[in-house]
Design a protein around this motif. Structure first.
Motif, PDB file in Angstrom:
ATOM      1  N   VAL A  48      -0.917  -2.647  -0.275  1.00 48.54           N
ATOM      2  CA  VAL A  48      -1.290  -1.239  -0.110  1.00 48.54           C
ATOM      3  C   VAL A  48      -0.361  -0.363  -0.953  1.00 48.54           C
ATOM      4  CG1 VAL A  48      -1.569   0.639   1.557  1.00 48.54           C
ATOM      5  CG2 VAL A  48      -2.246  -1.684   2.169  1.00 48.54           C
ATOM      6  N   ARG A  49       0.932  -0.682  -0.954  1.00 52.00           N
ATOM      7  CA  ARG A  49       1.907   0.068  -1.757  1.00 52.00           C
ATOM      8  C   ARG A  49       1.541  -0.004  -3.243  1.00 52.00           C
ATOM      9  NH1 ARG A  49       5.549   3.832  -1.129  1.00 52.00           N
ATOM     10  NH2 ARG A  49       6.304   2.802   0.727  1.00 52.00           N
ATOM     11  N   VAL A  50       1.171  -1.187  -3.703  1.00 52.85           N
ATOM     12  CA  VAL A  50       0.787  -1.363  -5.110  1.00 52.85           C
ATOM     13  C   VAL A  50      -0.426  -0.487  -5.432  1.00 52.85           C
ATOM     14  CG1 VAL A  50      -0.185  -3.020  -6.763  1.00 52.85           C
ATOM     15  CG2 VAL A  50       1.810  -3.642  -5.395  1.00 52.85           C
ATOM     16  N   ALA A  51      -1.417  -0.489  -4.561  1.00 51.75           N
ATOM     17  CA  ALA A  51      -2.623   0.322  -4.791  1.00 51.75           C
ATOM     18  C   ALA A  51      -2.291   1.816  -4.774  1.00 51.75           C
ATOM     19  CB  ALA A  51      -3.678  -0.001  -3.738  1.00 51.75           C
ATOM     20  N   PHE A  52      -1.438   2.232  -3.845  1.00 56.71           N
ATOM     21  CA  PHE A  52      -1.029   3.634  -3.748  1.00 56.71           C
ATOM     22  C   PHE A  52      -0.327   4.075  -5.025  1.00 56.71           C
ATOM     23  CE2 PHE A  52       2.438   6.604  -2.482  1.00 56.71           C
ATOM     24  CZ  PHE A  52       1.655   7.718  -2.195  1.00 56.71           C
ATOM     25  N   GLU A  53       0.666   3.301  -5.449  1.00 58.66           N
ATOM     26  CA  GLU A  53       1.413   3.652  -6.661  1.00 58.66           C
ATOM     27  C   GLU A  53       0.509   3.617  -7.883  1.00 58.66           C
ATOM     28  OE1 GLU A  53       4.357   4.943  -6.655  1.00 58.66           O
ATOM     29  OE2 GLU A  53       4.958   4.454  -4.604  1.00 58.66           O
ATOM     30  N   ALA A  54      -0.463   2.694  -7.916  1.00 57.11           N
ATOM     31  CA  ALA A  54      -1.404   2.623  -9.040  1.00 57.11           C
ATOM     32  C   ALA A  54      -2.253   3.882  -9.124  1.00 57.11           C
ATOM     33  CB  ALA A  54      -2.296   1.384  -8.908  1.00 57.11           C
ATOM     34  N   GLU A  55      -2.677   4.407  -7.977  1.00 57.73           N
ATOM     35  CA  GLU A  55      -3.470   5.650  -7.994  1.00 57.73           C
ATOM     36  C   GLU A  55      -2.623   6.831  -8.451  1.00 57.73           C
ATOM     37  OE1 GLU A  55      -6.618   5.920  -7.890  1.00 57.73           O
ATOM     38  OE2 GLU A  55      -7.167   3.983  -7.050  1.00 57.73           O
ATOM     39  N   LEU A  56      -1.372   6.892  -8.023  1.00 60.04           N
ATOM     40  CA  LEU A  56      -0.491   7.967  -8.508  1.00 60.04           C
ATOM     41  C   LEU A  56      -0.302   7.860 -10.018  1.00 60.04           C
ATOM     42  CD1 LEU A  56       2.297   8.196  -5.769  1.00 60.04           C
ATOM     43  CD2 LEU A  56       0.261   9.627  -6.033  1.00 60.04           C
ATOM     44  N   ARG A  57      -0.118   6.634 -10.507  1.00 62.84           N
ATOM     45  CA  ARG A  57       0.035   6.415 -11.949  1.00 62.84           C
ATOM     46  C   ARG A  57      -1.255   6.777 -12.686  1.00 62.84           C
ATOM     47  NH1 ARG A  57       2.432   2.233 -11.252  1.00 62.84           N
ATOM     48  NH2 ARG A  57       0.710   0.758 -11.112  1.00 62.84           N
ATOM     49  N   ARG A  58      -2.393   6.405 -12.094  1.00 61.57           N
ATOM     50  CA  ARG A  58      -3.691   6.735 -12.714  1.00 61.57           C
ATOM     51  C   ARG A  58      -3.866   8.243 -12.827  1.00 61.57           C
ATOM     52  NH1 ARG A  58      -9.549   6.581 -11.283  1.00 61.57           N
ATOM     53  NH2 ARG A  58      -8.964   6.685  -9.100  1.00 61.57           N
ATOM     54  N   ALA A  59      -3.418   8.970 -11.803  1.00 64.43           N
ATOM     55  CA  ALA A  59      -3.502  10.441 -11.845  1.00 64.43           C
ATOM     56  C   ALA A  59      -2.634  10.983 -12.970  1.00 64.43           C
ATOM     57  CB  ALA A  59      -3.064  11.032 -10.504  1.00 64.43           C
ATOM     58  N   ARG A  60      -1.436  10.473 -13.085  1.00 64.63           N
ATOM     59  CA  ARG A  60      -0.518  10.943 -14.130  1.00 64.63           C
ATOM     60  C   ARG A  60      -1.075  10.618 -15.519  1.00 64.63           C
ATOM     61  NH1 ARG A  60       3.730   8.155 -12.671  1.00 64.63           N
ATOM     62  NH2 ARG A  60       3.293   6.487 -14.130  1.00 64.63           N
ATOM     63  N   ASP A  61      -1.616   9.413 -15.682  1.00 60.89           N
ATOM     64  CA  ASP A  61      -2.123   8.981 -16.979  1.00 60.89           C
ATOM     65  C   ASP A  61      -3.426   9.670 -17.374  1.00 60.89           C
ATOM     66  OD1 ASP A  61       0.061   7.320 -17.053  1.00 60.89           O
ATOM     67  OD2 ASP A  61      -1.068   5.479 -16.608  1.00 60.89           O
ATOM     68  N   ASP A  71     -13.987  -0.153  -1.291  1.00 63.15           N
ATOM     69  CA  ASP A  71     -12.818  -0.902  -1.756  1.00 63.15           C
ATOM     70  C   ASP A  71     -11.571  -0.536  -0.956  1.00 63.15           C
ATOM     71  OD1 ASP A  71     -12.851   1.679  -3.010  1.00 63.15           O
ATOM     72  OD2 ASP A  71     -11.501   0.943  -4.583  1.00 63.15           O
ATOM     73  N   LEU A  72     -11.444   0.726  -0.568  1.00 61.44           N
ATOM     74  CA  LEU A  72     -10.281   1.139   0.215  1.00 61.44           C
ATOM     75  C   LEU A  72     -10.405   0.665   1.664  1.00 61.44           C
ATOM     76  CD1 LEU A  72      -9.507   4.701  -1.170  1.00 61.44           C
ATOM     77  CD2 LEU A  72      -8.704   2.463  -1.944  1.00 61.44           C
ATOM     78  N   ARG A  73     -11.624   0.594   2.191  1.00 61.92           N
ATOM     79  CA  ARG A  73     -11.824   0.072   3.545  1.00 61.92           C
ATOM     80  C   ARG A  73     -11.354  -1.373   3.607  1.00 61.92           C
ATOM     81  NH1 ARG A  73     -17.214  -0.032   4.216  1.00 61.92           N
ATOM     82  NH2 ARG A  73     -17.250   2.216   4.419  1.00 61.92           N
ATOM     83  N   ALA A  74     -11.709  -2.146   2.581  1.00 63.15           N
ATOM     84  CA  ALA A  74     -11.283  -3.551   2.539  1.00 63.15           C
ATOM     85  C   ALA A  74      -9.763  -3.638   2.388  1.00 63.15           C
ATOM     86  CB  ALA A  74     -11.969  -4.270   1.389  1.00 63.15           C
ATOM     87  N   LEU A  75      -9.186  -2.829   1.535  1.00 62.82           N
ATOM     88  CA  LEU A  75      -7.742  -2.836   1.319  1.00 62.82           C
ATOM     89  C   LEU A  75      -6.994  -2.491   2.601  1.00 62.82           C
ATOM     90  CD1 LEU A  75      -5.236  -2.833  -0.637  1.00 62.82           C
ATOM     91  CD2 LEU A  75      -5.651  -0.370  -0.864  1.00 62.82           C
ATOM     92  N   LEU A  76      -7.480  -1.498   3.318  1.00 57.49           N
ATOM     93  CA  LEU A  76      -6.786  -1.022   4.520  1.00 57.49           C
ATOM     94  C   LEU A  76      -7.163  -1.793   5.769  1.00 57.49           C
ATOM     95  CD1 LEU A  76      -7.061   2.786   3.716  1.00 57.49           C
ATOM     96  CD2 LEU A  76      -5.032   1.336   3.504  1.00 57.49           C
ATOM     97  N   GLY A  77      -8.095  -2.714   5.664  1.00 59.64           N
ATOM     98  CA  GLY A  77      -8.462  -3.536   6.812  1.00 59.64           C
ATOM     99  C   GLY A  77      -9.258  -2.788   7.848  1.00 59.64           C
ATOM    100  N   ARG A  78     -10.051  -1.793   7.424  1.00 56.04           N
ATOM    101  CA  ARG A  78     -10.846  -1.008   8.356  1.00 56.04           C
ATOM    102  C   ARG A  78     -12.334  -1.328   8.205  1.00 56.04           C
ATOM    103  NH1 ARG A  78      -7.307   2.350  10.530  1.00 56.04           N
ATOM    104  NH2 ARG A  78      -5.676   3.226   9.273  1.00 56.04           N
ATOM    105  N   ALA A  79     -12.629  -2.550   7.799  1.00 52.63           N
ATOM    106  CA  ALA A  79     -14.031  -2.941   7.574  1.00 52.63           C
ATOM    107  C   ALA A  79     -14.800  -3.016   8.888  1.00 52.63           C
ATOM    108  CB  ALA A  79     -14.075  -4.275   6.862  1.00 52.63           C
TER     109      ALA A  79
END
Length: 128
Positions: A21-34, A120-128
């Protein structure tokens, strides 16, 4: 007093964000910056980062901080004020579990309005 403070910190300390989850979170922040200067793409990435972070106080607050900075950059007064409010309440909402899961974190979404999670986020967060 010291004993009481230790107990409060232990109770109020948020659980750790799982590594995936941390990797996905940081990736989205990086995607926003990029994505700069494409503000629409930046907002989309920050909204996803927000959804990912809602259960954890510090990441949740960080997501709103980045949204605040983008709102200032866009000179969007209403969004800027809305993000200030959200920065102030995000951590407490995460710690108490009183967050509207799936909410994009934008001012137009409403402060307490739950929204459907992207698949994709539901699967990542385990809220399926």
């Amino acid at each position: 007093m010291r004993k009481m403070m230790k107990k409060c910190v232990a109770v109020c300390s948020p659980k750790t964000m799982p590594p995936a989850v941390r990797v996905a979170f940081e990736a989205e922040l990086r995607r926003a910056r990029d994505a700069a200067p494409d503000t629409d793409a930046m907002w989309t990435a920050l909204e996803r980062a927000h959804i990912i972070s809602q259960a954890w106080a510090w990441p949740h607050t960080r997501a709103h901080w980045h949204m605040f900075r983008l709102a200032v950059h866009c000179r969007d007064r209403a969004e800027t004020v809305g993000q200030v409010v959200r920065i102030l309440v995000a951590g407490a909402g995460s710690v108490t579990g009183r967050v509207p899961y799936g909410n994009t974190g934008r001012t137009a979404a409403g402060l307490r309005t739950p929204m459907p999670l992207p698949d994709d986020l539901r699967a990542l967060l385990g809220r399926a």
